[in-house]
Design an enzyme around this catalytic site. Structure first.
Site, PDB file in Angstrom:
ATOM      1  CG  PHE A 149      -1.809  -1.229   1.272  1.00 36.60           C
ATOM      2  CD1 PHE A 149      -2.899  -1.356   0.418  1.00 36.60           C
ATOM      3  CD2 PHE A 149      -1.530  -2.270   2.147  1.00 36.60           C
ATOM      4  CE1 PHE A 149      -3.693  -2.490   0.447  1.00 36.60           C
ATOM      5  CE2 PHE A 149      -2.320  -3.407   2.181  1.00 36.60           C
ATOM      6  CZ  PHE A 149      -3.406  -3.529   1.330  1.00 36.60           C
ATOM      7  CD  GLU A 152       5.528   5.815  -7.575  1.00 34.89           C
ATOM      8  OE1 GLU A 152       5.786   6.857  -8.194  1.00 34.89           O
ATOM      9  OE2 GLU A 152       5.197   4.754  -8.125  1.00 34.89           O
ATOM     10  CB  CYS A 265      -0.915   2.414  -8.779  1.00 33.12           C
ATOM     11  SG  CYS A 265       0.669   1.691  -8.325  1.00 33.12           S
TER      12      CYS A 265
HETATM   13  N1  NAD Z   1       4.760   2.122  -7.420  1.00 31.71           N
HETATM   14  C1  NAD Z   1       3.862   2.079  -6.453  1.00 31.71           C
HETATM   15  O1  NAD Z   1       3.567   3.082  -5.805  1.00 31.71           O
HETATM   16  C2  NAD Z   1       3.172   0.780  -6.130  1.00 31.71           C
HETATM   17  C3  NAD Z   1       2.434   0.689  -4.932  1.00 31.71           C
HETATM   18  C4  NAD Z   1       1.770  -0.495  -4.641  1.00 31.71           C
HETATM   19  C5  NAD Z   1       1.802  -1.554  -5.544  1.00 31.71           C
HETATM   20  N2  NAD Z   1       2.507  -1.411  -6.711  1.00 31.71           N
HETATM   21  C6  NAD Z   1       2.534  -2.554  -7.617  1.00 31.71           C
HETATM   22  O2  NAD Z   1       3.829  -3.107  -7.565  1.00 31.71           O
HETATM   23  C7  NAD Z   1       4.201  -3.664  -8.824  1.00 31.71           C
HETATM   24  C8  NAD Z   1       5.502  -3.028  -9.283  1.00 31.71           C
HETATM   25  O3  NAD Z   1       5.281  -1.655  -9.477  1.00 31.71           O
HETATM   26  P1  NAD Z   1       6.480  -0.622  -9.656  1.00 31.71           P
HETATM   27  O4  NAD Z   1       5.874   0.732  -9.604  1.00 31.71           O
HETATM   28  O5  NAD Z   1       7.588  -0.956  -8.720  1.00 31.71           O
HETATM   29  O6  NAD Z   1       6.924  -0.974 -11.157  1.00 31.71           O
HETATM   30  P2  NAD Z   1       8.345  -0.710 -11.858  1.00 31.71           P
HETATM   31  O7  NAD Z   1       8.102  -0.783 -13.299  1.00 31.71           O
HETATM   32  O8  NAD Z   1       8.964   0.521 -11.268  1.00 31.71           O
HETATM   33  O9  NAD Z   1       9.248  -1.936 -11.398  1.00 31.71           O
HETATM   34  C9  NAD Z   1       9.110  -3.223 -11.888  1.00 31.71           C
HETATM   35  C10 NAD Z   1      10.507  -3.831 -11.986  1.00 31.71           C
HETATM   36  O10 NAD Z   1      10.407  -5.225 -12.258  1.00 31.71           O
HETATM   37  C11 NAD Z   1      11.484  -5.564 -13.126  1.00 31.71           C
HETATM   38  N3  NAD Z   1      11.206  -6.863 -13.768  1.00 31.71           N
HETATM   39  C12 NAD Z   1      10.330  -7.144 -14.755  1.00 31.71           C
HETATM   40  N4  NAD Z   1      10.346  -8.446 -15.036  1.00 31.71           N
HETATM   41  C13 NAD Z   1      11.238  -9.031 -14.206  1.00 31.71           C
HETATM   42  C14 NAD Z   1      11.685 -10.360 -13.999  1.00 31.71           C
HETATM   43  N5  NAD Z   1      11.181 -11.379 -14.701  1.00 31.71           N
HETATM   44  N6  NAD Z   1      12.618 -10.568 -13.065  1.00 31.71           N
HETATM   45  C15 NAD Z   1      13.127  -9.562 -12.342  1.00 31.71           C
HETATM   46  N7  NAD Z   1      12.727  -8.288 -12.479  1.00 31.71           N
HETATM   47  C16 NAD Z   1      11.798  -8.017 -13.400  1.00 31.71           C
HETATM   48  C17 NAD Z   1      11.579  -4.384 -14.061  1.00 31.71           C
HETATM   49  O11 NAD Z   1      12.824  -4.326 -14.721  1.00 31.71           O
HETATM   50  C18 NAD Z   1      11.363  -3.221 -13.103  1.00 31.71           C
HETATM   51  O12 NAD Z   1      12.569  -2.734 -12.557  1.00 31.71           O
HETATM   52  C19 NAD Z   1       3.007  -3.398  -9.741  1.00 31.71           C
HETATM   53  O13 NAD Z   1       2.166  -4.505  -9.723  1.00 31.71           O
HETATM   54  C20 NAD Z   1       2.328  -2.214  -9.083  1.00 31.71           C
HETATM   55  O14 NAD Z   1       0.961  -2.136  -9.407  1.00 31.71           O
HETATM   56  C21 NAD Z   1       3.203  -0.288  -6.998  1.00 31.71           C
END
Ligand code: NAD
Length: 438
Positions: A149, A152, A265
């Site tokens: 939750f 950013e 998100c």
């Molecule tokens: N950013 C937020 O505020 C937030 C908050 C809660 C939930 N989420 C959820 O978390 C998840 C990630 O979001 P994010 O914002 O960090 O995305 P992001 O794109 O910043 O990070 C994802 C990372 O995963 C890596 N990746 C992709 N495939 C991979 C693999 N097979 N092995 C290893 N690494 C791999 C990518 O290179 C990237 O660095 C999403 O499902 C998002 O909805 C994000």
């Protein structure tokens, strides 16, 4: 504990560093070699307050390492999956290929008794499918879903001191108890601080995250719908929000009318939710989210329309100072950013858009080279025919209208976040236009 974090983006990098800060031994894995190279020397690959300090100390302590090689998860017993789940091209559904690849990759290296923990936001039913795959693999690993939750801009605090913990655990009582015990060891500090813990089945844990985002998006679009009504009735939506927000059942937070929500998100999560609901025959239950999305997107066009009007319907060749690019302050994240959308549309209409943001210029330049950027506010304002504020960074909301008025060509401002004081700006000779206010 020894833990691995697969996917080191906005969620995973913060999670990995925070877990190390809590005393765990952590390896972060990502397929992006450039990202891993920076993380490995304790550098944050994106802007997040507090993250650089955390990374530096955790990497220096030896408790936090990074690698592109999945084999390096060996030895860890809890494996967090934090890879992206973006919107699938040409569809509203979530793209689960990264989650699937991460789990497949992990299965080659996990040991019996290891717990794989989903943190990515996924459509309901994903965990059950993955649990079956993990059971089939014969590795003896098992699955929990632990939605994230964090916000950013506050991600470090939200990870180390979350406002709640949710564990989605297997149906089997013994496996459920083991999963809960392992996660509670990871989160021992937060639990000692009496962070509420809710233990659920997989489906509930998945839905908690998706429905929380759906609710927040709905709240924002609700007040933006009221802004649309206010715009034709002469009412002031900010006063309306203050007044209804005093009702504790409603609350004032997330009632800021403006250019709407964006980011990596909310937009894709509400779309994926509608797509999933349709797949399971319950499309009508969340059909309203399509309207939530539509209201949100209309607000971007509203800012563009106001800008065109302010430019006497001749945007071509006029200088427009766009203040803000990130989808919200305290972040450099421009994924589905309303600010970028507005800047790109105005540029498309021929305006000379010059945009500024304290943190997001680099990302914006990479994705939108057609825009012009400047990191000097004075230069951006200089000679502008119109100022459009679209991300409410403190440096813009607290800008002195007298000072800014001496720089611009024409004193016209569109406050896409309703964060400026109209009285002060009008007193300084500006034509001020907010959203949903006279
Ligand atoms: N950013 C937020 O505020 C937030 C908050 C809660 C939930 N989420 C959820 O978390 C998840 C990630 O979001 P994010 O914002 O960090 O995305 P992001 O794109 O910043 O990070 C994802 C990372 O995963 C890596 N990746 C992709 N495939 C991979 C693999 N097979 N092995 C290893 N690494 C791999 C990518 O290179 C990237 O660095 C999403 O499902 C998002 O909805 C994000």
């Amino acid at each position: 504990m020894r833990v691995s974090v697969i996917g080191c983006g906005y969620l995973g990098a913060v999670h990995a560093a925070s877990m190390a800060e809590l005393g765990h031994e952590v390896v972060g894995i990502d397929v992006d070699a450039a990202k891993i190279a920076r993380l490995a020397v304790g550098e944050a690959p994106f802007f997040e307050p507090g993250l650089p300090e955390l990374l530096r100390s955790a990497v220096a302590s030896g408790r936090l390492t990074f690698s592109t090689d999945m084999a390096d998860v060996a030895g860890a017993s809890v494996h967090f999956v934090a890879v992206g789940t973006p919107q699938l091209r040409g569809s509203f559904s979530a793209d689960l290929s990264y989650v699937d690849a991460a789990v497949e990759g992990l299965l080659e290296h996990v040991s019996a008794g290891d717990l794989i923990v989903g943190k990515s936001t996924v459509p309901v039913g994903t965990a059950e499918r993955l649990a079956a795959r993990i059971a089939d693999s014969g590795t003896g690993a098992f699955l929990a879903w632990n939605p994230e939750f964090l916000r950013e801009g506050f991600a470090v605090k939200d990870t180390i001191s979350p406002d709640r913990l949710v564990y989605g655990v297997p149906v089997d009582a013994e496996a459920a108890a083991t999963a809960e015990a392992m996660l509670s060891e990871v989160y021992a500090q937060a639990l000692a601080a009496e962070t509420p813990l809710i233990v659920t089945d997989y489906a509930t844990a998945e839905l908690v995250k998706v429905s929380a985002n759906a609710f927040l998006a709905t709240k924002i679009s609700f007040i933006n719908a009221m802004a649309e009504i206010a715009e034709v009735t002469g009412a002031d939506v900010t006063q309306l929000a203050d007044a209804i927000g005093l009702d504790v059942r409603i609350g004032r937070r997330f009632l800021g009318a403006g250019v709407g929500f964006g980011g990596g998100c909310l937009p894709k999560d509400i779309r994926a939710f509608t797509a999933r609901a349709e797949e399971i025959g319950r499309g009508e239950s969340v059909a309203f989210l399509k309207e939530v999305d539509a209201i949100n997107l209309r607000r971007r066009q509203r800012v563009v329309d106001l800008a065109v009007d302010a430019l006497d319907r001749e945007p071509h060749g006029k200088k427009v100072a766009v203040l803000g690019l990130a989808f919200k302050p305290f972040s450099d994240d421009i994924r589905d950013s309303p600010a970028i959308d507005v800047a790109v549309r105005l540029r498309g209409l021929g305006a000379d858009v010059v945009a500024i943001d304290p943190e997001a210029i680099e990302n914006s330049r990479r994705m939108h080279p057609q825009l012009e950027f400047d990191d000097d506010l004075e230069a951006v304002l200089s000679g502008a025919d119109l100022v459009v504020l679209v991300t409410e960074w403190n440096e813009y909301r607290h800008m002195d209208p007298v000072w800014a008025g001496e720089l611009v060509g024409t004193r016209k401002v569109i406050d896409g976040r309703n964060c400026l004081d109209p009285k002060a700006w009008r007193a300084a000779g500006w034509t001020y236009q907010g959203l949903g206010r006279p």
